[in-house]
Scaffold this active site. Structure first.
Site, PDB file in Angstrom:
ATOM      1  N   GLU A 108      -8.098  -5.857  49.775  1.00  0.00           N
ATOM      2  CA  GLU A 108      -7.938  -5.946  48.325  1.00  0.00           C
ATOM      3  C   GLU A 108      -7.433  -4.615  47.750  1.00  0.00           C
ATOM      4  OE1 GLU A 108      -8.118  -8.572  46.432  1.00  0.00           O
ATOM      5  OE2 GLU A 108      -8.677  -9.869  48.104  1.00  0.00           O
ATOM      6  N   HIS A 128      -1.029  -9.886  49.806  1.00  0.00           N
ATOM      7  CA  HIS A 128      -1.805 -10.468  50.903  1.00  0.00           C
ATOM      8  C   HIS A 128      -0.877 -11.121  51.925  1.00  0.00           C
ATOM      9  CE1 HIS A 128      -5.664  -9.601  49.211  1.00  0.00           C
ATOM     10  NE2 HIS A 128      -5.454 -10.316  48.114  1.00  0.00           N
ATOM     11  N   HIS A 130      -0.170  -8.681  43.273  1.00  0.00           N
ATOM     12  CA  HIS A 130      -1.358  -8.443  44.096  1.00  0.00           C
ATOM     13  C   HIS A 130      -1.528  -9.565  45.120  1.00  0.00           C
ATOM     14  CE1 HIS A 130      -5.652  -7.632  45.038  1.00  0.00           C
ATOM     15  NE2 HIS A 130      -5.706  -8.955  45.079  1.00  0.00           N
ATOM     16  N   GLU A 131      -1.409 -10.809  44.664  1.00  0.00           N
ATOM     17  CA  GLU A 131      -1.584 -11.944  45.579  1.00  0.00           C
ATOM     18  C   GLU A 131      -0.475 -11.977  46.634  1.00  0.00           C
ATOM     19  OE1 GLU A 131      -4.249 -13.579  45.660  1.00  0.00           O
ATOM     20  OE2 GLU A 131      -5.074 -12.772  43.810  1.00  0.00           O
TER      21      GLU A 131
END
Length: 428
Positions: A358, A282, A278-279
């Site tokens: 997100e 970004h 997930h990070e």
């Protein structure tokens, strides 16, 4: 006239505070929408009754403190100018030093110390409740150390920015805002570049991830995502908090993948890999650069609006406020007040963009790891350990939430059509 203005803004603040208390503690029932009931997003499936109660109470307190502290800044800055305290700070600074830079530094120090002292009680209340609800692991002295680091870093950066801005005001009386923004752009990018290396280590100790097998798996994900990372960093946050987190920070060659040790201690490896994917999203989706660009665009609009509002305020009420032109140091609290107000007004727009990013990152992580079970359990543990609000009230979501609510995130993952999408790709 000054007493009348003071009375109006104080009464306005008290009425706003009373409304927010009523909204958060009475109007907002915390009822879960039917769509989430019985799913993995339902708090009753992963939180005990006591944990749900604690989460609700803690969230209300946090939200109330946010809505009290933000307009309190506006009130303090306005009263500092209204009753001439800002003028006194300026006078003392000029009596102490002849060099303009030193005058600015002294004035800013007086203003910073005064506002820090006035707002400290609310800051302490926030710390107190984070201890009561077992989120913070810090002692009072450890917490104060971080507060002082915040103070001095903020003071040092503002000293440079304020001095340059006021010099530009003197040189470019009408277009100072454009010149200030032009210099603000490289300053912001430079700050983003140096933060992981020079600023973050002032607060915590960073070191390479001790679990080399896990690091290899994370770096494998990074390689799939074309992220130029040779190390994963671990940070010892367990001495400060019981909450969980991970992030990718920095730009260019200073980009870092960082895991809190609390996350390492409380999530299993599959859950950690989902969080890291997930990070990484970004980075892959260029969210960091989109964030910088949107921030700079908002700053451009903000500088222009402040210039126009200050010009109008001085023309109409300068005599009452003992201000003749914007380049006087005594105007700084008004500028800070306007920056805070504009930031508050802009927060719903920046939060919408952040929540969209997100959601993109959650989808990317699901596609990369293919493990919905680990994703759901990771978010459930994040909510449990941080006493996160699973479904926040509307105003809280609008002004505070840069992430989708936990209920939204967990439900989206549970209903994510992962198998169907994989089958479609195979058929193609």
């Amino acid at each position: 006239m000054k007493i009348k203005w003071a009375a109006i803004v104080i009464v306005g603040y008290l009425l706003f505070s009373a409304f927010m208390y009523y909204y958060l503690f009475v109007m907002s029932t915390g009822d879960l929408p039917d769509i989430y009931k019985g799913t993995s997003a339902d708090p009753s499936t992963f939180l005990s009754e006591k944990e749900r109660s604690l989460s609700g109470d803690f969230s209300k307190i946090k939200n109330l403190l946010f809505f009290l502290s933000t307009p309190l800044e506006w009130l303090i800055y306005f009263l500092i100018v209204l009753f001439g305290l800002s003028h006194r700070f300026e006078k003392w600074a000029k009596e102490t030093a002849r060099i303009t830079f030193l005058q600015t530094s002294i004035y800013l120090f007086y203003l910073s110390v005064f506002t820090f002292a006035i707002t400290f009680p609310l800051q302490y209340i926030g710390f107190h409740f984070s201890k009561v609800y077992n989120i913070s692991a810090q002692t009072f002295s450890q917490w104060m150390k971080d507060e002082w680091i915040d103070f001095w870093i903020g003071y040092g950066l503002m000293m440079i920015l304020v001095f340059v801005m006021y010099e530009l005001m003197k040189k470019f009386k009408k277009r100072w805002w454009l010149a200030a923004w032009t210099l603000f752009v490289p300053f912001t990018i430079f700050l983003m570049y140096v933060q992981p290396i020079f600023i973050d280590p002032l607060y915590n100790d960073f070191y390479p991830l001790k679990d080399k097998q896990l690091e290899a798996k994370i770096l494998s994900l990074a390689d799939q995502a074309d992220i130029p990372a040779n190390h994963v960093y671990e940070v010892n946050m367990s001495k400060k908090t019981h909450a969980l987190n991970a992030y990718v920070t920095g730009i260019g060659s200073n980009a870092r993948i960082v895991l809190w040790d609390t996350t390492l201690n409380k999530l299993n490896k599959d859950e950690i890999l989902f969080v890291m994917a997930h990070e990484m999203a970004h980075y892959v989706k260029k969210h960091i650069y989109i964030g910088i660009a949107s921030y700079l665009i908002l700053a451009f609009i903000g500088f222009w609006l402040i210039a126009k509002m200050m010009e109008r305020l001085i023309n109409r009420h300068g005599e009452k406020l003992n201000v003749t032109n914007i380049a006087q140091l005594r105007t700084l609290p008004l500028i800070f007040m306007m920056i805070s107000m504009l930031s508050f007004v802009a927060s719903p727009f920046s939060n919408v963009l952040s929540r969209f990013e997100e959601k993109q990152s959650d989808a990317y992580a699901i596609e990369m790891t293919g493990n919905k079970t680990a994703a759901i359990s990771a978010f459930q543990k994040l909510a449990k350990e941080g006493l996160s609000e699973v479904k926040p009230p509307l105003l809280v979501k609008i002004f505070r939430y840069g992430h989708p609510s936990m209920a939204e995130r967990i439900y989206t993952i549970e209903t994510y059509p992962l198998k169907e999408m994989k089958e479609e790709r195979k058929n193609k």
